[in-house]
Design a protein around this motif. Structure first.
Motif, short mmCIF file in Angstrom:
data_model
loop_
_atom_site.label_atom_id
_atom_site.label_comp_id
_atom_site.label_asym_id
_atom_site.label_seq_id
_atom_site.Cartn_x
_atom_site.Cartn_y
_atom_site.Cartn_z
N GLY A 140 0.81 -1.22 0.00
CA GLY A 140 0.00 0.00 0.00
C GLY A 140 0.84 1.26 0.00
O GLY A 140 0.48 2.26 -0.62
N GLY A 141 2.00 1.23 0.68
CA GLY A 141 2.90 2.36 0.66
C GLY A 141 3.57 2.53 -0.69
O GLY A 141 3.68 3.65 -1.21
N ALA A 142 4.01 1.41 -1.27
CA ALA A 142 4.62 1.47 -2.61
C ALA A 142 3.61 1.97 -3.64
O ALA A 142 3.96 2.76 -4.52
N SER A 143 2.37 1.52 -3.52
CA SER A 143 1.34 1.95 -4.48
C SER A 143 0.98 3.42 -4.29
O SER A 143 0.67 4.12 -5.25
N ALA A 144 1.04 3.91 -3.05
CA ALA A 144 0.76 5.33 -2.82
C ALA A 144 1.82 6.20 -3.48
O ALA A 144 1.51 7.22 -4.10
N LEU A 145 3.09 5.80 -3.35
CA LEU A 145 4.15 6.54 -4.03
C LEU A 145 3.93 6.54 -5.54
O LEU A 145 4.05 7.57 -6.21
N LEU A 146 3.61 5.36 -6.09
CA LEU A 146 3.37 5.26 -7.52
C LEU A 146 2.17 6.11 -7.94
O LEU A 146 2.20 6.78 -8.98
N ALA A 147 1.11 6.08 -7.14
CA ALA A 147 -0.10 6.83 -7.48
C ALA A 147 0.17 8.32 -7.63
O ALA A 147 -0.44 8.99 -8.48
N THR A 148 1.09 8.86 -6.83
CA THR A 148 1.41 10.29 -6.97
C THR A 148 2.05 10.59 -8.32
O THR A 148 1.94 11.70 -8.84
N GLN A 149 2.69 9.59 -8.91
CA GLN A 149 3.30 9.78 -10.23
C GLN A 149 2.27 9.63 -11.35
O GLN A 149 2.52 10.02 -12.50
N LEU A 150 1.13 9.07 -11.02
CA LEU A 150 0.05 8.89 -11.99
C LEU A 150 -1.04 9.94 -11.86
O LEU A 150 -2.05 9.85 -12.55
N GLY A 151 -0.83 10.91 -10.96
CA GLY A 151 -1.79 12.00 -10.85
C GLY A 151 -2.47 12.18 -9.52
O GLY A 151 -3.26 13.11 -9.36
N LEU A 152 -2.21 11.32 -8.54
CA LEU A 152 -2.84 11.47 -7.23
C LEU A 152 -2.37 12.76 -6.57
O LEU A 152 -1.18 13.04 -6.51
N ARG A 153 -3.31 13.53 -6.04
CA ARG A 153 -3.00 14.77 -5.35
C ARG A 153 -3.29 14.60 -3.86
O ARG A 153 -4.38 14.21 -3.47
N THR A 154 -2.30 14.90 -3.04
CA THR A 154 -2.44 14.84 -1.59
C THR A 154 -1.47 15.84 -0.98
O THR A 154 -0.40 16.12 -1.55
N GLU A 155 -1.84 16.39 0.18
CA GLU A 155 -0.95 17.34 0.84
C GLU A 155 0.27 16.64 1.43
O GLU A 155 1.34 17.24 1.52
N ALA A 156 0.12 15.39 1.86
CA ALA A 156 1.23 14.66 2.48
C ALA A 156 1.03 13.18 2.26
O ALA A 156 -0.07 12.72 1.92
N LEU A 157 2.10 12.43 2.46
CA LEU A 157 2.04 10.99 2.24
C LEU A 157 2.91 10.28 3.28
O LEU A 157 3.98 10.79 3.66
N VAL A 158 2.44 9.12 3.74
CA VAL A 158 3.16 8.32 4.72
C VAL A 158 3.32 6.91 4.17
O VAL A 158 2.33 6.29 3.75
N THR A 159 4.54 6.40 4.16
CA THR A 159 4.77 5.00 3.82
C THR A 159 5.23 4.26 5.06
O THR A 159 6.03 4.78 5.86
N ILE A 160 4.71 3.05 5.23
CA ILE A 160 5.04 2.22 6.39
C ILE A 160 5.45 0.85 5.88
O ILE A 160 4.69 0.19 5.16
N SER A 161 6.64 0.41 6.22
CA SER A 161 7.14 -0.93 5.83
C SER A 161 7.08 -1.14 4.32
O SER A 161 6.80 -2.25 3.86
N ALA A 162 7.33 -0.10 3.55
CA ALA A 162 7.15 -0.17 2.10
C ALA A 162 8.47 -0.46 1.39
O ALA A 162 9.52 0.00 1.81
N PRO A 163 8.41 -1.21 0.28
CA PRO A 163 9.60 -1.38 -0.55
C PRO A 163 9.86 -0.15 -1.40
O PRO A 163 8.92 0.51 -1.86
#
Length: 291
Positions: A140-163
């Motif tokens: 879920g953390g890896a996908s959140a990082l990827l999603a920001t590159q595909l257009g996801l807009r968020t003020e902040a992001l947290v990754t936990i135990s992510a590759p």
């Protein structure tokens, strides 16, 4: 002989003779999550949630009212694994939406991968108020990082135990199930074909990460090495690294230090300032990868 030992022995032997056959079997296994029930300690939070269904059938749980925080669990995970963090966020005045990832829980599908996880985040964000934060555990953390590159807009992001690099996760799985070299290469190619994106592109070092963030990992994580967090942090100038001495891959989700760090990030004056700068300059969250 354990079932894992049998699988490794079979893959090591047959994989040299019929690498495509063995790679295909492991490809299906890698993309097909098991349906694991919630633990007893998750049930009270599950009972208090509002179940919602998004436009294309994606299922989610919702708690509280206030600025929106979107959560994505990891592979074979569940929204309620974030129970402690969800309770802290709701008490602090945030509205929390936690997704059932594709092929997990009540969301549709039989197979999933990091790209499908990322697209699910994009789908959810399109139906929610502007996001204060996105928080992802493991895949879920890896996908959140990827999603920001595909257009996801968020003020902040947290990754936990992510590759940091998906190719590393593929190689660890291939080694874990005993794939020989030729079968390993075919396995990676099959996963790339299913995801529709080369594994080499799924690497935090290649991403444009120009928003505030928090990278959390436990030193004793046996599933994703803690060095992955250091790689993410090195590629992400606006991030803080929280390195916990223990907590494994999932138990750290209940660590009070994690919740405290998340609240600090969300309440930071720098967060609002960074968001304002992006609004004025138009910088940030531009797709860096082909969709």
């Amino acid at each position: 002989m354990s079932s894992l030992s049998w699988v490794r022995g079979f893959n090591a032997t047959v994989g040299r003779l019929a690498p495509e056959l063995v790679a295909s079997k492991m490809h299906r296994a890698f993309l097909t999550p098991r349906d694991l029930p919630p633990r007893d300690w998750e049930l009270p939070l599950l009972a208090s949630a509002e179940r919602i269904t998004l436009r294309f059938g994606l299922s989610a749980l919702r708690w509280g009212q206030g600025p929106a925080v979107l959560l994505m669990h990891g592979w074979e995970g569940r929204p309620t694994q974030f129970a402690h963090l969800i309770q802290v966020l709701v008490r602090a005045g945030y509205g929390v939406v936690a997704l059932d990832a594709p092929a997990h829980g009540r969301s549709p599908g039989h197979e999933a991968n990091v790209v499908l996880f990322a697209r699910a985040l994009l789908e959810a964000a399109s139906e929610l108020p502007p996001l204060k934060a996105v928080i992802g555990h493991s895949m879920g953390g890896a996908s959140a990082l990827l999603a920001t590159q595909l257009g996801l807009r968020t003020e902040a992001l947290v990754t936990i135990s992510a590759p940091a690099r998906i190719i590393g996760a593929l190689r660890r799985f291939a080694h874990f199930v005993g794939l020989p070299k030729q079968a390993r290469a075919q396995f990676v190619h099959m996963v790339e074909s299913s995801a529709g994106m080369p594994a080499a592109q799924l690497d935090a070092a290649r991403y444009q990460l120009d928003f505030p963030g928090l990278v959390v990992h436990a030193a004793d994580d046996q599933m994703v090495p803690s060095t992955e967090a250091q790689s993410i942090h090195a590629a992400w100038s606006g991030s803080r690294l929280l390195h916990l001495p223990s907590g494994g891959h999932s138990k750290l989700l209940a660590d009070p230090q994690l919740a405290e760090a998340v609240l600090e990030l969300l309440g930071s004056a720098d967060l609002s300032a960074a968001a304002s700068r992006r609004a004025v300059t138009g910088v940030g969250h531009r797709p860096a990868l082909a969709s």
